[in-house]
Scaffold this motif. Structure first.
Motif, PDB file in Angstrom:
ATOM      1  N   HIS A 107       0.839  -1.196   0.000  1.00 25.12           N
ATOM      2  CA  HIS A 107       0.000   0.000   0.000  1.00 25.12           C
ATOM      3  C   HIS A 107       0.870   1.241   0.000  1.00 25.12           C
ATOM      4  O   HIS A 107       1.505   1.570   0.996  1.00 25.12           O
ATOM      5  CB  HIS A 107      -0.926  -0.005   1.220  1.00 25.12           C
ATOM      6  CG  HIS A 107      -1.904  -1.135   1.195  1.00 25.12           C
ATOM      7  ND1 HIS A 107      -3.136  -1.039   0.588  1.00 25.12           N
ATOM      8  CD2 HIS A 107      -1.817  -2.401   1.655  1.00 25.12           C
ATOM      9  CE1 HIS A 107      -3.773  -2.188   0.691  1.00 25.12           C
ATOM     10  NE2 HIS A 107      -2.992  -3.044   1.339  1.00 25.12           N
ATOM     11  N   ILE A 108       0.934   1.893  -1.137  1.00 21.43           N
ATOM     12  CA  ILE A 108       1.664   3.159  -1.240  1.00 21.43           C
ATOM     13  C   ILE A 108       0.598   4.216  -1.517  1.00 21.43           C
ATOM     14  O   ILE A 108       0.316   4.557  -2.671  1.00 21.43           O
ATOM     15  CB  ILE A 108       2.706   3.129  -2.391  1.00 21.43           C
ATOM     16  CG1 ILE A 108       3.517   1.835  -2.363  1.00 21.43           C
ATOM     17  CG2 ILE A 108       3.601   4.368  -2.346  1.00 21.43           C
ATOM     18  CD1 ILE A 108       4.602   1.750  -1.337  1.00 21.43           C
ATOM     19  N   CYS A 109       0.001   4.717  -0.454  1.00 21.45           N
ATOM     20  CA  CYS A 109      -1.176   5.593  -0.585  1.00 21.45           C
ATOM     21  C   CYS A 109      -0.906   6.792  -1.487  1.00 21.45           C
ATOM     22  O   CYS A 109      -1.772   7.203  -2.249  1.00 21.45           O
ATOM     23  CB  CYS A 109      -1.641   6.072   0.783  1.00 21.45           C
ATOM     24  SG  CYS A 109      -2.145   4.741   1.874  1.00 21.45           S
ATOM     25  N   SER A 110       0.309   7.357  -1.389  1.00 21.76           N
ATOM     26  CA  SER A 110       0.580   8.608  -2.098  1.00 21.76           C
ATOM     27  C   SER A 110       0.450   8.471  -3.613  1.00 21.76           C
ATOM     28  O   SER A 110       0.203   9.452  -4.299  1.00 21.76           O
ATOM     29  CB  SER A 110       1.982   9.107  -1.755  1.00 21.76           C
ATOM     30  OG  SER A 110       2.949   8.172  -2.192  1.00 21.76           O
ATOM     31  N   ASP A 130      -0.295   5.341  12.819  1.00 26.30           N
ATOM     32  CA  ASP A 130       0.555   6.320  12.126  1.00 26.30           C
ATOM     33  C   ASP A 130       1.854   5.677  11.651  1.00 26.30           C
ATOM     34  O   ASP A 130       2.682   6.329  11.019  1.00 26.30           O
ATOM     35  CB  ASP A 130       0.816   7.564  12.984  1.00 26.30           C
ATOM     36  CG  ASP A 130       1.418   7.234  14.330  1.00 26.30           C
ATOM     37  OD1 ASP A 130       1.887   6.092  14.519  1.00 26.30           O
ATOM     38  OD2 ASP A 130       1.433   8.119  15.211  1.00 26.30           O
ATOM     39  N   HIS A 131       2.047   4.401  11.958  1.00 28.36           N
ATOM     40  CA  HIS A 131       3.154   3.646  11.380  1.00 28.36           C
ATOM     41  C   HIS A 131       2.878   2.164  11.602  1.00 28.36           C
ATOM     42  O   HIS A 131       1.971   1.807  12.357  1.00 28.36           O
ATOM     43  CB  HIS A 131       4.496   4.036  11.997  1.00 28.36           C
ATOM     44  CG  HIS A 131       4.689   3.605  13.414  1.00 28.36           C
ATOM     45  ND1 HIS A 131       3.933   4.100  14.456  1.00 28.36           N
ATOM     46  CD2 HIS A 131       5.531   2.705  13.972  1.00 28.36           C
ATOM     47  CE1 HIS A 131       4.329   3.535  15.591  1.00 28.36           C
ATOM     48  NE2 HIS A 131       5.296   2.677  15.330  1.00 28.36           N
ATOM     49  N   VAL A 132       3.629   1.329  10.907  1.00 27.04           N
ATOM     50  CA  VAL A 132       3.408  -0.119  10.973  1.00 27.04           C
ATOM     51  C   VAL A 132       4.590  -0.737  11.703  1.00 27.04           C
ATOM     52  O   VAL A 132       5.735  -0.595  11.269  1.00 27.04           O
ATOM     53  CB  VAL A 132       3.261  -0.697   9.544  1.00 27.04           C
ATOM     54  CG1 VAL A 132       3.201  -2.208   9.569  1.00 27.04           C
ATOM     55  CG2 VAL A 132       2.019  -0.121   8.882  1.00 27.04           C
ATOM     56  N   TYR A 136       7.472  -4.972   6.727  1.00 28.69           N
ATOM     57  CA  TYR A 136       6.684  -5.182   5.512  1.00 28.69           C
ATOM     58  C   TYR A 136       7.136  -6.469   4.829  1.00 28.69           C
ATOM     59  O   TYR A 136       8.318  -6.783   4.800  1.00 28.69           O
ATOM     60  CB  TYR A 136       6.863  -4.001   4.552  1.00 28.69           C
ATOM     61  CG  TYR A 136       6.221  -2.731   5.061  1.00 28.69           C
ATOM     62  CD1 TYR A 136       4.892  -2.440   4.771  1.00 28.69           C
ATOM     63  CD2 TYR A 136       6.928  -1.839   5.850  1.00 28.69           C
ATOM     64  CE1 TYR A 136       4.295  -1.284   5.245  1.00 28.69           C
ATOM     65  CE2 TYR A 136       6.338  -0.682   6.341  1.00 28.69           C
ATOM     66  CZ  TYR A 136       5.017  -0.413   6.024  1.00 28.69           C
ATOM     67  OH  TYR A 136       4.434   0.730   6.509  1.00 28.69           O
TER      68      TYR A 136
ATOM     69  N   ASP B  93       5.720  10.208   4.555  1.00 28.32           N
ATOM     70  CA  ASP B  93       5.530   8.786   4.275  1.00 28.32           C
ATOM     71  C   ASP B  93       6.826   8.029   3.981  1.00 28.32           C
ATOM     72  O   ASP B  93       6.965   6.876   4.373  1.00 28.32           O
ATOM     73  CB  ASP B  93       4.555   8.610   3.103  1.00 28.32           C
ATOM     74  CG  ASP B  93       3.098   8.667   3.555  1.00 28.32           C
ATOM     75  OD1 ASP B  93       2.869   8.640   4.783  1.00 28.32           O
ATOM     76  OD2 ASP B  93       2.203   8.724   2.704  1.00 28.32           O
ATOM     77  N   VAL B  96       8.169   7.276   7.220  1.00 23.95           N
ATOM     78  CA  VAL B  96       7.243   6.502   8.052  1.00 23.95           C
ATOM     79  C   VAL B  96       7.007   5.093   7.506  1.00 23.95           C
ATOM     80  O   VAL B  96       6.922   4.134   8.260  1.00 23.95           O
ATOM     81  CB  VAL B  96       5.897   7.260   8.192  1.00 23.95           C
ATOM     82  CG1 VAL B  96       4.831   6.375   8.806  1.00 23.95           C
ATOM     83  CG2 VAL B  96       6.076   8.524   9.015  1.00 23.95           C
ATOM     84  N   ASN B  97       6.890   4.980   6.173  1.00 21.69           N
ATOM     85  CA  ASN B  97       6.547   3.644   5.653  1.00 21.69           C
ATOM     86  C   ASN B  97       7.318   3.231   4.387  1.00 21.69           C
ATOM     87  O   ASN B  97       7.004   2.213   3.781  1.00 21.69           O
ATOM     88  CB  ASN B  97       5.033   3.539   5.399  1.00 21.69           C
ATOM     89  CG  ASN B  97       4.534   4.560   4.390  1.00 21.69           C
ATOM     90  OD1 ASN B  97       5.249   4.937   3.467  1.00 21.69           O
ATOM     91  ND2 ASN B  97       3.309   5.015   4.565  1.00 21.69           N
ATOM     92  N   ASN B  99       7.227   4.394   1.436  1.00 21.46           N
ATOM     93  CA  ASN B  99       6.588   5.139   0.340  1.00 21.46           C
ATOM     94  C   ASN B  99       7.199   4.822  -1.033  1.00 21.46           C
ATOM     95  O   ASN B  99       7.558   3.683  -1.306  1.00 21.46           O
ATOM     96  CB  ASN B  99       6.666   6.639   0.661  1.00 21.46           C
ATOM     97  CG  ASN B  99       5.645   7.482  -0.079  1.00 21.46           C
ATOM     98  OD1 ASN B  99       4.625   6.977  -0.510  1.00 21.46           O
ATOM     99  ND2 ASN B  99       5.920   8.765  -0.227  1.00 21.46           N
ATOM    100  N   PRO B 153       2.842  10.865   9.265  1.00 17.43           N
ATOM    101  CA  PRO B 153       2.648  10.412   7.888  1.00 17.43           C
ATOM    102  C   PRO B 153       2.135  11.531   6.990  1.00 17.43           C
ATOM    103  O   PRO B 153       1.767  12.607   7.456  1.00 17.43           O
ATOM    104  CB  PRO B 153       1.620   9.290   8.025  1.00 17.43           C
ATOM    105  CG  PRO B 153       0.932   9.512   9.319  1.00 17.43           C
ATOM    106  CD  PRO B 153       1.869  10.275  10.197  1.00 17.43           C
ATOM    107  N   CYS B 155       2.240  12.664   2.404  1.00 11.60           N
ATOM    108  CA  CYS B 155       3.177  12.782   1.277  1.00 11.60           C
ATOM    109  C   CYS B 155       2.883  14.041   0.486  1.00 11.60           C
ATOM    110  O   CYS B 155       2.256  13.971  -0.542  1.00 11.60           O
ATOM    111  CB  CYS B 155       3.089  11.542   0.382  1.00 11.60           C
ATOM    112  SG  CYS B 155       4.274  11.544  -0.978  1.00 11.60           S
TER     113      CYS B 155
END
Ligand code: SF4
Ligand code: SF4
Ligand code: SF4
Ligand code: FES
Lengths: 243, 185
Positions: A107-110, A130-132, A136, B93, B96-97, B99, B153, B155
């Motif tokens: 999942h790369i929301c951006s 707000d973070h996992v 992953y 992001d 945070v993840n 991205n 988070p 972007c």
């Protein structure tokens, strides 16, 4: 399990949810009563108008006198129940469930077509993810773009089976099904053939509209453009069950 | 972190840097516009791409990292920030993840390099080895390599979100960024 048509002589029960004294028809589920009374309960696989699946477990609630958690979407009300919907333990479990969904696929929301209109993204924010915390998995999943109107991206699928149920129960085509186990589990069209080659799909687009994430989308949509409309569902569901 | 330190009128010492990011989160920081003036009364930026200092001081109150961990240099910087900052913030992001930078994780690093430096190059294709840090096999979020205290988070996270987080920190409170931002915001 299709929802039964309302019976003429259903009894009414009283119960307590989060210190609110409520009454409900005995054939209602906890999530229905909560929704009627504006008690927020996160849910993902549940959708008003489709049969109960009970798979995502985001709607878990605590029942006094019982250690086991119950899924609000698949639990009927009963006289004298005392239910808690938002304890610290439940918040913790829900956060973890959402984190696992994000860690399992990609999942790369951006850069997602559903950015800003996605139920998973919204739930994450609501539940304070707000973070996992888990690593992953970083496993790529395929994308099926063979259908001329729609696209399926397994990387964004949370296996809620809403597509399977709406296609079977509302459209009556039963194009979708579920195949495989664990991390290999995925939704398939016909007998795992490309969607574009499906003999059963009527291209009605219902599966796309009910999909909570960016897994099922319209072809040609770009980042954030996929807005879904589920208004048709309760209307059609009522007509189906009235027959 | 001692919060009493923060409630004293001395300025909070803040350091920022970007790792594998596009600098967009720092641009969003600058987007706070006139609020930056109010901020300047309460914080001192001791190290950042936005100021001149070349060295990260030994002691910093709040470290803000943009971008993911993609190279050996990113990894070193994250470790140094962790060591020297009382509070570490993952901003945006990528931090945070993972991205967009993490999208290369589905390919072998050698294939990624080939694609970038050989397949798409017509003149003297070669893989750079000098003056550039070696890339890591897997791109990770910051908390994949060092503990992080606050996650913001987005972007990028909107200027309002960054303002909220910094204002809370200035008041000595731990912010809850989910109130103001989300993945992909
Ligand atoms: S499906 Fe939703 S959660 Fe997943 S990347 Fe897209 S917007 Fe984000
Ligand atoms: S478009 Fe309609 S018929 Fe085709 S798979 Fe989706 S719900 Fe089923
Ligand atoms: S494709 Fe969408 S609706 Fe179907 S199971 Fe996956 S997330 Fe659910
Ligand atoms: S909404 Fe109840 S289990 Fe998914």
């Amino acid at each position: 399990m299709p929802l039964p048509a309302t019976q003429p002589n259903v009894r009414v029960v009283t119960l307590k949810i989060d210190d609110l004294d409520l009454s409900a028809r005995e054939d209602e589920t906890l999530i229905e009563v909560c929704r009627e009374n504006k008690i927020p309960i996160p849910s993902l696989c549940h959708l008003d108008g489709l049969s109960v699946w009970g798979g995502c477990r985001l709607c878990v609630v605590e029942l006094e006198g019982q250690n086991r958690l119950l899924a609000a979407c698949s639990t009927r009300v009963a006289e004298g129940m005392r239910v808690h919907t938002n304890t610290e333990r439940l918040q913790r479990y829900r956060r973890t469930l959402i984190e696992l969904l994000f860690a399992e696929r990609n999942h790369i929301c951006s850069v997602c077509v559903s950015n800003g209109h996605c139920e998973l993204q919204w739930l994450a924010q609501k539940c304070g993810v707000d973070h996992v915390r888990v690593p992953y998995r970083q496993q790529p999943y395929p994308v099926d773009s063979s259908h001329e109107m729609f696209r399926l991206d397994h990387n964004r699928c949370v296996l809620c089976t809403r597509c399977v149920r709406v296609c079977d129960e509302i459209e009556g085509a039963h194009t979708w099904d579920v195949m495989g186990r664990g991390s290999d589990c995925r939704v398939i069209t016909d007998l795992a053939r490309p969607w574009g080659e499906s003999d059963t799909c009527t291209s009605c687009g219902k599966c796309v509209q009910v999909c909570p994430t960016g897994a099922l989308v319209k072809q040609g949509t770009s980042v954030g453009e996929m807005v879904k409309d589920q208004h048709f569902l309760p209307i059609l569901a009522r007509r189906r069950h009235a027959r | 972190m001692s919060t009493d330190h923060m409630s004293t009128p001395t300025k909070i010492r803040v350091a920022t840097t970007w790792l594998d990011g596009c600098s967009g989160c720092h641009m969003s920081f600058l987007d706070m516009d006139e609020r930056l003036i109010a901020l300047a009364e309460r914080i001192e930026i001791v190290y950042s791409p936005l100021v001149d200092t070349k060295e990260l001081p030994e002691q910093v109150d709040v470290g803000i990292l943009e971008g993911s961990i993609s190279s050996e240099d990113d990894l070193e910087k994250a470790k140094t920030f962790r060591k020297r900052c009382k509070l570490l913030v993952s901003l945006g992001d990528c931090a945070v993840n993972g991205n967009v930078p993490s999208m290369r994780n589905h390919f072998k690093l050698a294939d990624v390099m080939d694609r970038a430096y050989r397949e798409n190059v017509t003149l003297q294709p070669q893989i750079p080895t000098r003056e550039v840090p070696a890339l890591l096999g897997t791109v990770k979020p910051i908390h994949g390599v060092v503990p992080v205290d606050i996650f913001v988070p987005g972007c990028p996270p909107r200027a309002d979100a960054i303002w909220h987080v910094l204002s809370e920190l200035i008041e000595g409170r731990i912010p809850d960024p989910s109130q103001v931002t989300r993945f992909g915001a």
